[in-house]
Scaffold this active site. Structure first.
Site, PDB file in Angstrom:
ATOM      1  CG  ASP A 169       5.925  -0.055   1.377  1.00 18.66           C
ATOM      2  OD1 ASP A 169       4.774   0.081   0.918  1.00 18.66           O
ATOM      3  OD2 ASP A 169       6.373   0.654   2.290  1.00 18.66           O
ATOM      4  CG  ASP A 222       1.788   3.910   6.714  1.00 14.62           C
ATOM      5  OD1 ASP A 222       1.362   3.055   5.914  1.00 14.62           O
ATOM      6  OD2 ASP A 222       2.917   4.413   6.621  1.00 14.62           O
TER       7      ASP A 222
HETATM    8  C1  GLA Z   1       5.080   2.836   4.041  1.00  9.14           C
HETATM    9  C2  GLA Z   1       4.521   1.632   4.790  1.00  9.14           C
HETATM   10  C3  GLA Z   1       4.940   1.721   6.238  1.00  9.14           C
HETATM   11  C4  GLA Z   1       6.462   1.734   6.334  1.00  9.14           C
HETATM   12  C5  GLA Z   1       7.013   2.889   5.504  1.00  9.14           C
HETATM   13  C6  GLA Z   1       8.531   2.807   5.394  1.00  9.14           C
HETATM   14  O1  GLA Z   1       4.513   4.020   4.460  1.00  9.14           O
HETATM   15  O2  GLA Z   1       3.126   1.581   4.670  1.00  9.14           O
HETATM   16  O3  GLA Z   1       4.424   0.632   6.973  1.00  9.14           O
HETATM   17  O4  GLA Z   1       6.948   0.498   5.880  1.00  9.14           O
HETATM   18  O5  GLA Z   1       6.494   2.884   4.190  1.00  9.14           O
HETATM   19  O6  GLA Z   1       9.058   3.839   4.615  1.00  9.14           O
END
Ligand code: GLA
Length: 416
Positions: free
Chosen positions: A167, A228
């Protein structure tokens, strides 16, 4: 790269050395993985950052949850259908590194450690995925990998990890173009094949930077590049819209070894109707997207399960060409997408309906007008029902209806 926190000057030196190493190693990501889009399960959308195993023991991020999901994947037909990676997202870590600066899982929720969990998942014939972050902290606030890239890559390899989702929270996205290739190189150097799932372009998007997909494809096996996904069809439509808008660009970079990742599959979730779930599944297959379901395999509606196991959709997603579908047109919220599949000349076709009003859209089109232009003709199968629609020539009419917020999908195999 050293594994301790660095001063400004040594950080600069570090990047210079890293650059030299990357230049020398050329195309670093030669891990041979993701020849077709990876399939599996990922904890995030369904289980989030639930760390309360005291009052919510069955739904918290823990070794128990991951072992249960692995058991279900192995025994309920998912593994046989191709779902392979069981992936833990954020919030598995202890709040501090250990005394040797190594990452460690939360001792209460993962009492037997990650090596134990990897062995368990492997014993079920599956692979284990894990999550970390290129920044100083993960999005959930746990220790990040910045300044510890090499050590963390080694740790993951020693544990027997098979996939790393990396990430981009708590970092400057300008650094992604150095940090992600570096991690890719360190993963490669471990000698263990670890599929590299990057949020590199998504980090750039969040900080209003443009992305260069050439290097992204060079160093990553899959990459997130949009916001997301949520358990909500509006959000799924937003992602499909983003892929439509950038269609020509994205088509250039999808193929064996490297795929765009529009995020998790919410099939078996709570917020979308069955029709919306099948629309998401259809579009993800058209994008040659990773199929990482985020659901509760212990308690999943039968129709969702059948959708996840639908052999026609899976064969479109897993098609060896790994192409990104072309968006052919959009009219009054109805979109036509066409994807080339094998054997050469064959196609998958999806009508994706974003309209949420009325009884849907009636389709009455000559096959040639929706992509079936080859005079040899096609054997056409309706994907969701498995119904054989017979032989189509370019002038054969396709008549159907695409319901509101639903999709209609056919596979058209070329006749010889
Ligand atoms: C980000 C990522 C998600 C998830 C969260 C976890 O938002 O894009 O897919 O992994 O972090 O905290």
């Amino acid at each position: 790269m050293t594994n301790v926190r660095l001063s400004g000057f040594s950080m600069l030196l570090n990047w210079i050395l890293l650059f030299a190493a990357l230049f020398a190693c050329g195309l670093c990501l030669d891990n041979g993985l993701a020849r077709t889009p990876p399939m599996g399960w990922l904890s995030w959308i369904r289980f989030g950052c639930n760390i309360d195993c005291v009052s919510d023991p069955d739904f918290c991020i823990s070794e128990k949850l991951i072992m249960q999901m692995a058991d279900h994947m192995a025994k309920d037909g998912y593994k046989d259908a191709g779902y392979e990676y069981v992936c833990i997202d954020d919030c598995w870590l202890a709040t501090e590194r250990d005394k040797n600066r190594r990452l460690q899982p939360d001792p209460k929720r993962f009492p037997r450690g990650m090596k134990f969990l990897a062995d368990y998942v492997h014993s079920r014939g599956l692979k284990l995925g894990i999550y970390e972050d290129f920044g100083t902290k993960t999005c959930g606030g746990y220790p990040g990998s910045e300044f510890y890239l090499q050590l963390d890559a080694q740790t993951f390899a020693e544990w027997g990890i098979d996939l790393l989702k990396f990430d981009t929270c708590h970092s400057d996205a300008h650094d992604n173009k150095y940090g992600y290739p570096a991690m890719s190189m360190y993963l490669n150097q471990t000698g263990r094949p670890i599929l590299f799932s990057c949020e590199w372009p998504y980090g750039e998007l969040q900080q209003n930077l443009s992305s260069d997909y050439g290097p992204v494809r060079q160093y990553c096996n899959i990459w997130r590049n949009d916001w997301d996904v949520m358990d909500d069809f509006k959000n799924v439509m937003g992602i499909v819209g983003f892929y439509g808008k950038n269609n020509e660009l994205f088509m250039k970079y999808s193929g064996p070894g490297g795929f765009f990742d529009p995020d998790q599959l919410i099939v078996g979730g709570i917020g979308m109707s069955h029709y919306q779930q099948r629309a998401q599944m259809a579009m993800w297959a058209m994008f040659s997207a990773p199929l990482l379901m985020s659901n509760d395999l212990r308690d999943i509606p039968e129709e969702a399960k059948q959708l996840l196991l639908n052999k026609y959709i899976l064969s479109v997603d897993q098609d060896p060409l790994g192409a990104m579908a072309t968006k052919v047109w959009e009219f009054k919220g109805l979109q036509l997408w066409v994807k080339p599949i094998m054997p050469k000349g064959s196609l998958a076709i999806v009508f994706f309906n974003t309209n949420a009003f009325g009884s849907g859209s009636a389709i009455s089109s000559a096959a040639g007008d929706i992509g079936m232009t080859d005079s040899r003709g096609y054997q056409v199968t309706e994907v969701f029902t498995g119904k054989d629609l017979g032989t189509f020539k370019p002038d054969t009419k396709l008549k159907t209806r695409v319901f509101t917020t639903d999709a209609y999908m056919i596979v058209c195999k070329i006749l010889s």
